[in-house]
Scaffold this motif. Structure first.
Motif, short mmCIF file in Angstrom:
data_model
loop_
_atom_site.label_atom_id
_atom_site.label_comp_id
_atom_site.label_asym_id
_atom_site.label_seq_id
_atom_site.Cartn_x
_atom_site.Cartn_y
_atom_site.Cartn_z
N VAL A 1 0.88 -1.16 0.00
CA VAL A 1 0.00 0.00 0.00
C VAL A 1 0.93 1.22 0.00
CG1 VAL A 1 -0.18 0.19 2.53
CG2 VAL A 1 -2.06 1.01 1.08
N SER A 2 0.42 2.34 -0.43
CA SER A 2 1.23 3.56 -0.35
C SER A 2 0.34 4.70 0.13
CB SER A 2 1.87 3.90 -1.70
OG SER A 2 0.89 4.19 -2.67
N TRP A 3 0.99 5.71 0.73
CA TRP A 3 0.25 6.86 1.23
C TRP A 3 1.13 8.11 1.20
CZ3 TRP A 3 1.48 2.84 4.73
CH2 TRP A 3 2.50 3.14 5.64
N MET A 4 0.47 9.23 1.08
CA MET A 4 1.17 10.51 1.20
C MET A 4 1.31 10.84 2.68
SD MET A 4 -0.43 12.95 -1.81
CE MET A 4 -1.18 13.94 -0.57
N PRO A 5 2.49 11.27 3.11
CA PRO A 5 2.63 11.68 4.50
C PRO A 5 1.88 13.00 4.74
CG PRO A 5 4.68 12.02 3.30
CD PRO A 5 3.72 11.36 2.35
N GLY A 6 1.50 13.23 5.97
CA GLY A 6 0.83 14.46 6.32
C GLY A 6 -0.05 14.29 7.54
N LYS A 7 -0.62 15.38 7.99
CA LYS A 7 -1.42 15.40 9.21
C LYS A 7 -2.58 14.40 9.20
CE LYS A 7 -4.01 18.47 12.24
NZ LYS A 7 -4.49 19.82 12.47
N HIS A 8 -3.26 14.27 8.07
CA HIS A 8 -4.42 13.37 8.00
C HIS A 8 -4.13 12.13 7.15
CE1 HIS A 8 -6.82 16.29 10.10
NE2 HIS A 8 -6.43 17.22 9.26
N PRO B 1 -3.34 8.39 5.95
CA PRO B 1 -3.79 7.08 6.43
C PRO B 1 -2.65 6.19 6.90
CG PRO B 1 -3.76 7.07 4.04
CD PRO B 1 -3.41 8.48 4.48
N GLY B 2 -1.41 6.67 6.83
CA GLY B 2 -0.26 5.86 7.22
C GLY B 2 -0.38 5.18 8.57
N PRO B 3 -0.72 5.89 9.64
CA PRO B 3 -0.83 5.23 10.95
C PRO B 3 -1.88 4.10 10.96
CG PRO B 3 -0.63 7.59 11.24
CD PRO B 3 -0.80 7.35 9.76
N PHE B 4 -2.96 4.28 10.23
CA PHE B 4 -3.99 3.23 10.13
C PHE B 4 -3.37 1.96 9.53
CE2 PHE B 4 -6.93 1.17 7.11
CZ PHE B 4 -7.86 0.63 8.00
N TYR B 5 -2.68 2.10 8.42
CA TYR B 5 -2.08 0.94 7.76
C TYR B 5 -0.98 0.31 8.62
CZ TYR B 5 -4.65 2.18 3.55
OH TYR B 5 -5.64 2.46 2.66
N GLU B 6 -0.21 1.13 9.31
CA GLU B 6 0.83 0.58 10.18
C GLU B 6 0.23 -0.20 11.34
OE1 GLU B 6 4.71 3.33 9.62
OE2 GLU B 6 3.01 4.35 10.60
N ARG B 7 -0.88 0.25 11.88
CA ARG B 7 -1.56 -0.50 12.95
C ARG B 7 -2.03 -1.87 12.46
NH1 ARG B 7 -3.76 4.56 14.04
NH2 ARG B 7 -5.74 4.02 13.05
N GLY C 1 -0.36 -3.67 10.37
CA GLY C 1 0.81 -4.50 10.13
C GLY C 1 1.64 -4.15 8.92
N PHE C 2 1.26 -3.15 8.16
CA PHE C 2 2.07 -2.71 7.02
C PHE C 2 3.31 -2.00 7.54
CE2 PHE C 2 -2.01 -3.32 5.01
CZ PHE C 2 -1.70 -3.79 3.74
N GLN C 3 4.46 -2.31 6.95
CA GLN C 3 5.72 -1.70 7.36
C GLN C 3 6.34 -0.97 6.18
OE1 GLN C 3 7.94 -5.06 8.82
NE2 GLN C 3 6.83 -5.06 10.76
N PRO C 4 6.71 0.31 6.36
CA PRO C 4 7.36 1.03 5.27
C PRO C 4 8.59 0.28 4.76
CG PRO C 4 6.72 2.55 6.99
CD PRO C 4 6.50 1.15 7.54
N THR C 5 8.74 0.27 3.45
CA THR C 5 9.83 -0.47 2.81
C THR C 5 11.07 0.40 2.58
OG1 THR C 5 9.10 0.14 0.58
CG2 THR C 5 8.17 -1.90 1.54
N ILE D 1 4.79 7.07 0.44
CA ILE D 1 5.55 6.04 1.16
C ILE D 1 4.95 4.69 0.79
CG2 ILE D 1 5.97 5.11 3.47
CD1 ILE D 1 5.73 8.10 4.43
N VAL D 2 5.81 3.74 0.44
CA VAL D 2 5.38 2.38 0.12
C VAL D 2 5.58 1.51 1.35
CG1 VAL D 2 5.78 0.35 -1.34
CG2 VAL D 2 5.98 2.66 -2.32
N ALA D 3 4.55 0.72 1.68
CA ALA D 3 4.63 -0.19 2.83
C ALA D 3 4.16 -1.57 2.38
CB ALA D 3 3.76 0.32 3.98
N ARG D 4 4.64 -2.57 3.09
CA ARG D 4 4.35 -3.96 2.73
C ARG D 4 3.91 -4.74 3.96
NH1 ARG D 4 6.12 -6.47 -1.63
NH2 ARG D 4 7.73 -4.91 -1.99
#
Length: 150
Positions: free
Chosen positions: A115-122, A124-130, A132-136, A144-147
């Motif tokens: 999955v990928s997301w744009m960093p910023g205040k809102h 979705p990165g923290p949602f995906y990390e919770r 189990g996705f980990q930035p690559t 940011i690409v996470a797997r």
């Protein structure tokens, strides 16, 4: 939470799908369902778009891409889009949608989902990390690409 289910996009529900709106502060982070369906139309061989219903209510949209021969590894099994209607957020529907994509990826014998997301205040990165996705360490343009390994 009403038990959610995935439904294919059809002539009977496509207008409702295109009317689905995320929270205003999220609109810079995710494309509209209409845009997503246009992308799915022109990439129908890899796109996997689904609507999320809770009972008779449309609560969201998820789209993945399954393209095992893609030369870019993070596009081979990719959580492409997730839109949860503003008034239905924080009810578990996003988690349900991600788990459904993971299940479909497993069914297709994928080793991981990205999955990928744009960093910023809102973002979705923290949602995906919770989940189990980990930035690559990779970036897809400004995202940011996470797997998540299956």
């Amino acid at each position: 939470m009403t038990t959610p289910r995935l439904v294919e996009v059809t002539v009977d529900n496509v207008e409702d799908a295109c009317d689905l709106k995320v929270a205003k502060h999220q609109r810079d982070y995710v494309a509209s369902v209409a845009c997503s369906l246009a992308e799915a139309y022109v990439q129908h061989d890899v796109a996997w778009p689904r609507l999320i219903y809770a009972g008779k209510k449309l609560v969201g949209f998820v789209m993945a891409a399954f393209d095992p021969d893609n030369p870019t590894d993070y596009y081979r099994s990719y959580l492409w889009r997730l839109n949860i209607a503003a008034k239905h957020q924080k009810k578990g529907y996003g988690r349900f949608a991600v788990e459904a994509v993971l299940a479909e990826a497993r069914r297709r014998d994928a080793e991981s989902v990205t999955v990928s997301w744009m960093p910023g205040k809102h973002s979705p990165g923290p949602f995906y990390e919770r989940l189990g996705f980990q930035p690559t360490g990779q970036m897809d343009e400004d995202e940011i690409v996470a797997r998540l390994r299956l």
